[in-house]
Design a protein around this motif. Structure first.
Motif, PDB file in Angstrom:
ATOM      1  N   UNK A 294     -16.035  26.525  35.557  1.00  0.00           N
ATOM      2  CA  UNK A 294     -15.274  25.365  35.076  1.00  0.00           C
ATOM      3  C   UNK A 294     -16.211  24.298  34.524  1.00  0.00           C
ATOM      4  N   UNK A 295     -17.288  24.056  35.285  1.00  0.00           N
ATOM      5  CA  UNK A 295     -18.244  23.016  34.852  1.00  0.00           C
ATOM      6  C   UNK A 295     -18.914  23.424  33.550  1.00  0.00           C
ATOM      7  N   UNK A 296     -19.400  24.677  33.515  1.00  0.00           N
ATOM      8  CA  UNK A 296     -20.097  25.146  32.304  1.00  0.00           C
ATOM      9  C   UNK A 296     -19.118  25.200  31.135  1.00  0.00           C
ATOM     10  N   UNK A 297     -17.925  25.746  31.386  1.00  0.00           N
ATOM     11  CA  UNK A 297     -16.907  25.870  30.337  1.00  0.00           C
ATOM     12  C   UNK A 297     -16.491  24.505  29.799  1.00  0.00           C
ATOM     13  N   UNK A 298     -16.350  23.528  30.720  1.00  0.00           N
ATOM     14  CA  UNK A 298     -15.950  22.179  30.294  1.00  0.00           C
ATOM     15  C   UNK A 298     -17.011  21.566  29.388  1.00  0.00           C
ATOM     16  N   UNK A 299     -18.263  21.770  29.801  1.00  0.00           N
ATOM     17  CA  UNK A 299     -19.376  21.237  29.006  1.00  0.00           C
ATOM     18  C   UNK A 299     -19.375  21.879  27.617  1.00  0.00           C
TER      19      UNK A 299
ATOM     20  N   UNK B 124     -18.165  21.857  21.827  1.00  0.00           N
ATOM     21  CA  UNK B 124     -17.477  22.534  20.733  1.00  0.00           C
ATOM     22  C   UNK B 124     -16.428  21.614  20.107  1.00  0.00           C
ATOM     23  N   UNK B 125     -15.737  20.880  20.984  1.00  0.00           N
ATOM     24  CA  UNK B 125     -14.704  19.955  20.508  1.00  0.00           C
ATOM     25  C   UNK B 125     -15.296  18.868  19.630  1.00  0.00           C
ATOM     26  N   UNK B 126     -16.456  18.349  20.067  1.00  0.00           N
ATOM     27  CA  UNK B 126     -17.071  17.272  19.283  1.00  0.00           C
ATOM     28  C   UNK B 126     -17.538  17.780  17.914  1.00  0.00           C
ATOM     29  N   UNK B 127     -17.881  19.104  17.859  1.00  0.00           N
ATOM     30  CA  UNK B 127     -18.285  19.689  16.571  1.00  0.00           C
ATOM     31  C   UNK B 127     -17.067  20.054  15.721  1.00  0.00           C
ATOM     32  N   UNK B 128     -16.057  20.634  16.385  1.00  0.00           N
ATOM     33  CA  UNK B 128     -14.899  21.144  15.634  1.00  0.00           C
ATOM     34  C   UNK B 128     -13.884  20.057  15.293  1.00  0.00           C
ATOM     35  N   UNK B 129     -13.861  18.969  16.067  1.00  0.00           N
ATOM     36  CA  UNK B 129     -12.882  17.897  15.865  1.00  0.00           C
ATOM     37  C   UNK B 129     -12.864  17.357  14.441  1.00  0.00           C
ATOM     38  N   UNK B 130     -14.031  16.877  13.923  1.00  0.00           N
ATOM     39  CA  UNK B 130     -14.040  16.326  12.561  1.00  0.00           C
ATOM     40  C   UNK B 130     -13.631  17.361  11.508  1.00  0.00           C
ATOM     41  N   UNK B 131     -14.085  18.620  11.734  1.00  0.00           N
ATOM     42  CA  UNK B 131     -13.754  19.667  10.759  1.00  0.00           C
ATOM     43  C   UNK B 131     -12.257  19.923  10.708  1.00  0.00           C
ATOM     44  N   UNK B 132     -11.597  19.806  11.898  1.00  0.00           N
ATOM     45  CA  UNK B 132     -10.152  20.059  11.950  1.00  0.00           C
ATOM     46  C   UNK B 132      -9.333  18.774  11.784  1.00  0.00           C
ATOM     47  N   UNK B 133     -10.019  17.661  11.533  1.00  0.00           N
ATOM     48  CA  UNK B 133      -9.364  16.354  11.369  1.00  0.00           C
ATOM     49  C   UNK B 133      -8.564  15.951  12.606  1.00  0.00           C
ATOM     50  N   UNK B 134      -9.160  16.180  13.792  1.00  0.00           N
ATOM     51  CA  UNK B 134      -8.490  15.802  15.040  1.00  0.00           C
ATOM     52  C   UNK B 134      -9.136  14.552  15.617  1.00  0.00           C
TER      53      UNK B 134
END
Lengths: 212, 164
Positions: free
Chosen positions: B102-107, B112-122
């Protein structure tokens, strides 16, 4: 002379201590061989204690089995610093009380004697425990001598707490402190139970002799 | 024969006290001296000793087959306890492993979210909410369930009592 006695006492105490520590170690490891040996060694005494406590034979076998299962499960709580028998009897006593409480044949609210400790976790060994049928009591069935037959009549009329004190003192040879710990009563209460028991049994026996 | 115990009631009481193991050495000595000179009290002591000796005249043999029955029940219960112990240990390790994942996955999901967010306009707040709602919270719940399972199981077992 005194020095020799002290040395022998110390050797005896160390032997007991080593034995109880071995038992404690075995119980911690749930050593089945040790448990088998304990069952063989203590079974008769456990049965006798429960019969004295309950004044009945029928629930004893189940309680004996439950006691040994509890010994297996809770063996880690035996520290080996004190003799094994009182610890075993305490377990058996608690199970007997639980079992009887479930059957609602007595409560913990009242004590068996005016001199008992108020609120002590003793038992109301009310006469509800007395045999209701005309079947011979376990004491009558177990009596092997003439004196025992006389005592049997009296034993079944005694309160269970008194019988318990008698068996632990005179059959198990436990100290008053050990009996008090098992019964959850004070030493003075245990003493008075023993005196009451002796007086009743003595009077009954003398009466029986006198009648003969 | 009735014994005249009323003659020396204090010594008769002391005899019982002595047999009960409650007399002091001084009282024992006093009693010995008295018994040497008082026949009724000596008879009282003898009668009391006979009562105590009479208690040896019982034989409470365990029921037939009781030893065998007890040993079989103990062996069965020991196996159950061992199985439960192994299961509890496995559950414990499983819970710890799940916690680690959970800890590793959350990290990893956070990165991944911080990288994919701008690309997906989220919106980053939406990303964090999604991560917490769909990954961290369920994972922690499962971890806790695995870690607490032995305790819950023990509680239920004790309520059921012995099931031999």
């Amino acid at each position: 002379m005194f020095a020799f006695e002290t040395i022998f006492e110390n050797i005896g105490a160390e032997t007991v201590s080593t034995e109880t520590q071995q038992i404690a170690r075995g119980l911690r490891q749930r050593d089945l061989a040790l448990l088998h040996a304990l069952v063989e060694q203590y079974q008769y005494r456990l049965v006798r204690y429960l019969i004295y406590l309950l004044g009945r034979r029928d629930p004893v076998d189940d309680l004996v089995q439950e006691t040994w299962l509890r010994v297996l499960e809770r063996g880690r709580s035996y520290d080996g610093q004190s003799p094994f028998a009182p610890w075993l009897f305490t377990i058996a006593r608690n199970l007997a009380i639980d079992s009887l409480r479930k059957r609602r044949i007595f409560s913990l609210d009242t004590s068996d004697s005016p001199d008992d400790d108020a609120g002590a976790p003793g038992v109301n060994y009310a006469e509800s425990l007395a045999l209701a049928s005309n079947a011979p009591s376990p004491f009558e069935q177990a009596a092997r001598t003439e004196d025992a037959r006389w005592l049997a009549e009296s034993l079944e009329t005694l309160p269970a707490a008194v019988r318990e004190a008698l068996v632990l003192r005179f059959q198990e040879d436990l100290s008053l402190e050990e009996i008090a710990a098992i019964a959850g009563a004070s030493v003075s209460t245990v003493s008075s139970r023993i005196y009451r028991g002796l007086a009743a049994l003595r009077a009954h026996m003398q009466g029986a002799h006198h009648a003969n | 024969m009735q014994i005249d115990s009323a003659r020396h009631p204090s010594f008769c009481a002391l005899i019982d006290k002595s047999l009960a193991g409650a007399a002091t050495p001084q009282e024992e000595q006093t009693l010995r001296e008295h018994l040497a000179t008082c026949a009724p009290c000596a008879e009282h002591q003898e009668a009391t000793r006979r009562v105590v000796a009479g208690l040896e005249g019982f034989s409470f043999a365990p029921g037939p087959g009781l030893d065998h029955q007890v040993l079989a029940a103990v062996a069965l219960r020991a196996r159950q306890l061992e199985t439960n112990r192994v299961r509890r240990r496995q559950m414990g390790w499983g819970g710890l492993l799940a916690l680690l994942l959970t800890a590793v996955g959350s990290l990893a999901a956070s990165r991944l979210g911080s990288l994919a967010g701008p690309a997906l306009h989220l919106d980053p707040a939406q990303m964090r909410f999604g991560l917490a709602a769909f990954w961290i919270t369920p994972s922690l719940f499962i971890c806790m369930l695995l870690l607490l399972q032995p305790t819950l199981h023990a509680g239920l077992s004790s309520r059921k009592g012995f099931s031999l």
